[in-house]
Motif scaffolding. Structure first.
Motif, mmCIF file in Angstrom:
data_model
loop_
_atom_site.group_PDB
_atom_site.id
_atom_site.type_symbol
_atom_site.label_atom_id
_atom_site.label_comp_id
_atom_site.label_asym_id
_atom_site.label_seq_id
_atom_site.Cartn_x
_atom_site.Cartn_y
_atom_site.Cartn_z
ATOM 1 N N GLN A 112 0.829 -1.218 0.000
ATOM 2 C CA GLN A 112 0.000 0.000 0.000
ATOM 3 C C GLN A 112 0.856 1.258 0.000
ATOM 4 O O GLN A 112 0.578 2.212 -0.718
ATOM 5 N N ALA A 151 1.303 3.940 -3.210
ATOM 6 C CA ALA A 151 0.907 5.347 -3.024
ATOM 7 C C ALA A 151 1.986 6.321 -3.487
ATOM 8 O O ALA A 151 1.732 7.516 -3.619
ATOM 9 N N SER A 200 2.525 6.712 4.309
ATOM 10 C CA SER A 200 1.130 6.875 3.906
ATOM 11 C C SER A 200 0.642 5.692 3.068
ATOM 12 O O SER A 200 1.328 5.238 2.150
ATOM 13 N N TRP A 203 -2.079 5.866 1.240
ATOM 14 C CA TRP A 203 -2.787 6.401 0.072
ATOM 15 C C TRP A 203 -1.956 7.517 -0.544
ATOM 16 O O TRP A 203 -1.145 8.152 0.134
ATOM 17 N N SER A 204 -2.192 7.784 -1.828
ATOM 18 C CA SER A 204 -1.514 8.904 -2.497
ATOM 19 C C SER A 204 -1.956 10.211 -1.846
ATOM 20 O O SER A 204 -3.153 10.412 -1.607
ATOM 21 N N GLU A 205 -0.994 11.086 -1.593
ATOM 22 C CA GLU A 205 -1.290 12.335 -0.882
ATOM 23 C C GLU A 205 -1.533 13.483 -1.854
ATOM 24 O O GLU A 205 -0.792 13.658 -2.822
ATOM 25 N N SER A 232 -7.068 6.868 9.442
ATOM 26 C CA SER A 232 -6.722 5.914 8.392
ATOM 27 C C SER A 232 -7.465 4.589 8.489
ATOM 28 O O SER A 232 -7.324 3.739 7.621
ATOM 29 N N ARG A 246 -11.399 9.354 3.128
ATOM 30 C CA ARG A 246 -10.969 8.093 2.528
ATOM 31 C C ARG A 246 -12.108 7.476 1.728
ATOM 32 O O ARG A 246 -13.266 7.536 2.157
ATOM 33 N N SER A 306 -15.672 -0.447 2.220
ATOM 34 C CA SER A 306 -14.987 -0.602 0.927
ATOM 35 C C SER A 306 -15.943 -0.703 -0.249
ATOM 36 O O SER A 306 -15.575 -0.401 -1.376
ATOM 37 N N THR A 335 -8.817 12.876 -0.896
ATOM 38 C CA THR A 335 -8.836 11.472 -0.472
ATOM 39 C C THR A 335 -7.852 11.243 0.668
ATOM 40 O O THR A 335 -8.116 10.503 1.609
ATOM 41 N N TRP A 336 -6.671 11.893 0.592
ATOM 42 C CA TRP A 336 -5.647 11.747 1.624
ATOM 43 C C TRP A 336 -4.652 12.889 1.498
ATOM 44 O O TRP A 336 -4.585 13.550 0.468
#
Length: 493
Positions: free
Chosen positions: A49, A53, A268, A270-272, A294, A322, A328, A350-351
């Motif tokens: 993950q 990201a 992280s 997720w992509s920031e 998170s 998120r 999900s 999203t993040w």
């Protein structure tokens, strides 16, 4: 041999959730800067993950500590299976994931630690594992490692779990007719209401997989050589002192990256997104930051009411949402047309890198789920809090923030989230006299954190003492192992 005694080699294994990985990474950097060799272990899933990201050409996609090593830190990096395939949705299938952590994960850890013990230089001497694991004492004993339990939440939460047997004995946990009066018999805790206990201790069904993990983990932690806590002694002095009388416990927090800037190590999942340009257009202290962390989930109803409450408040906001905040398989949870309605009032992402956002001068408050990392970071940035606890320790953390330290307010005074109350609370936090009172209190706590991290501060002194005690324990263990090797008949005497 003398060299190996001078340079302890610690294997560090965080719990596979982002809120646990972050302080573990920062502690690894801190110990490495004090002369430790570190082998840091993430699960393959967490590593996947984190690396996914990152941008394609980023070297830390393969090794998150690549940048840290360039600065001279001796940190190695490895991954281990948690027992499930990478494509398995751990968020949607939480209980199956936890069953694997409980029953399967330790075998993979054992195999990996065995390989490191056989091949690594300097020799592995120390295990730093998350307190929520059920196996550290078994692994530490098998490989003759000093056993350090790292607790990433407030010591108040740790001591409540630690004294679970007292809660059970007095009828406040796992009883048919559960008492609802004040709890005043836990060592180091003056009093706490049952409604402020962690969610798992308020549950009716106490046979779940998480409960079984809790029972085993908090039995196992009592076998650790040392407990370290990501907190500050002055914030929880009575609780820490009472626990320290039973077992060596050190408050070494807050465990932040150097200079409270974005870490050189990726953590992280997720992509920031970057909100700097948008925030630069907003007045100083005018923006409310909203994030529910998170891991925890909430309902679509709550998201919809909070969304309407933000609109009604007319306060500028950055909202981190998120995709799996509800679940999900339900990613369509905002009110119809909401993103068009907010216009320039709000920004939805999203993040993000939370430290970057909350340290921006435009941010003036934080609507939070009360995760412990978020609370410590908010204190550092002197941001008062609106508390919306969702799960586990967050209900107990809320008590510290609102009732004990007076640096935050509750989002809803009743069980149900309502948009009008959300709007009122936001304005109370951002604009009214309450806001100034909260800010005055949080400035005092920020000073407490600063003092603790100073060269002569409590956290720095505790870390120095911990390192000294760990080295002494390693020498003792190694000396005993040498004696046993030289005296093979001693075990049969």
């Amino acid at each position: 041999m003398a060299e190996s005694l001078q340079k302890p080699h610690a294997i560090m294994i965080p719990y596979p959730l982002q809120g646990h990985v972050i302080p573990f990474v920062h502690l690894a950097m801190k110990l490495a800067s004090k002369g430790f060799t570190i082998t840091f272990i993430n699960t393959e899933s967490i590593h996947h993950q984190i690396s996914t990201a990152q941008p394609q050409n980023n070297p830390i996609r393969d090794d998150i500590f690549a940048g840290a090593r360039k600065s001279g830190l001796d940190i190695r990096y490895a991954t281990v299976s948690d027992g499930l395939p990478l494509g398995f949705d751990r968020s949607l299938n939480h209980d199956q994931f936890m069953e694997c952590i409980l029953h399967v994960f330790s075998a993979h850890v054992d195999e990996l630690v065995g390989k490191i013990v056989r091949s690594d230089d300097p020799p592995l001497t120390l295990l730093v594992a998350d307190t929520f694991y059920v196996w550290p004492s078994t692994i530490a004993n098998k490989y003759n490692l000093v056993n350090v339990s790292f607790w990433t939440e407030p010591t108040l939460v740790l001591t409540l779990y630690y004294h679970l047997y007292l809660l059970r004995k007095h009828g406040h946990f796992a009883c048919h007719d559960k008492r609802d009066d004040t709890i005043d018999y836990i060592p180091g805790v003056r009093s706490i209401e049952p409604t402020d206990l962690m969610s798992y201790l308020q549950a009716t069904d106490v046979s779940t997989v998480v409960h079984r993990i809790i029972y085993k983990a908090f039995k196992d932690v009592k076998k650790a050589d040392f407990i370290i806590c990501n907190t500050v002694h002055e914030l929880e002095s009575e609780t820490i002192s009472a626990l320290h009388q039973k077992q060596s416990t050190y408050a070494i927090g807050p465990v932040f990256p150097n200079g409270f800037t974005k870490s050189t190590v990726a953590t992280s999942l997720w992509s920031e997104s970057d909100s700097t340009q948008w925030l630069d257009t907003k007045p100083h202290g005018s923006v409310l930051y909203v994030s529910f962390g998170s891991y925890a989930h909430t309902s679509k109803h709550d998201i919809v009411e909070i969304a309407h409450g933000l609109l009604l408040s007319r306060v500028n906001f950055v909202w981190v949402l998120r995709p799996d905040i509800v679940s999900s398989d339900d990613t369509d949870f905002l009110p119809v047309g909401f993103e068009n309605q907010i216009k320039d009032q709000g920004l939805i992402m999203t993040w993000c890198c939370q430290i970057d956002v909350i340290s921006h001068p435009a941010i003036g408050g934080f609507l939070t789920h009360c995760g412990w990392n978020s609370i410590l970071e908010s204190i550092w940035c002197t941001l008062p809090l609106i508390c919306f606890p969702l799960l586990t320790d967050q209900f107990t953390n809320r008590k510290l923030v609102v009732d004990d330290w007076k640096i935050g307010i509750n989002l809803c005074d009743r069980k149900v989230v309502r948009r009008d109350e959300v709007s009122i609370k936001i304005n109370r936090l951002m604009h009214e006299k309450t806001s100034e009172d909260l800010r005055n209190e949080i400035r005092k706590l920020r000073k407490t954190l600063e003092n603790a991290l100073a060269a002569d501060g409590s956290s720095e002194k505790n870390l120095t003492q911990l390192i000294k005690d760990v080295k002494a324990k390693i020498q003792k263990r190694q000396g005993h192992a040498t004696w046993q090797r030289d005296n093979p008949l001693a075990n049969h005497a």
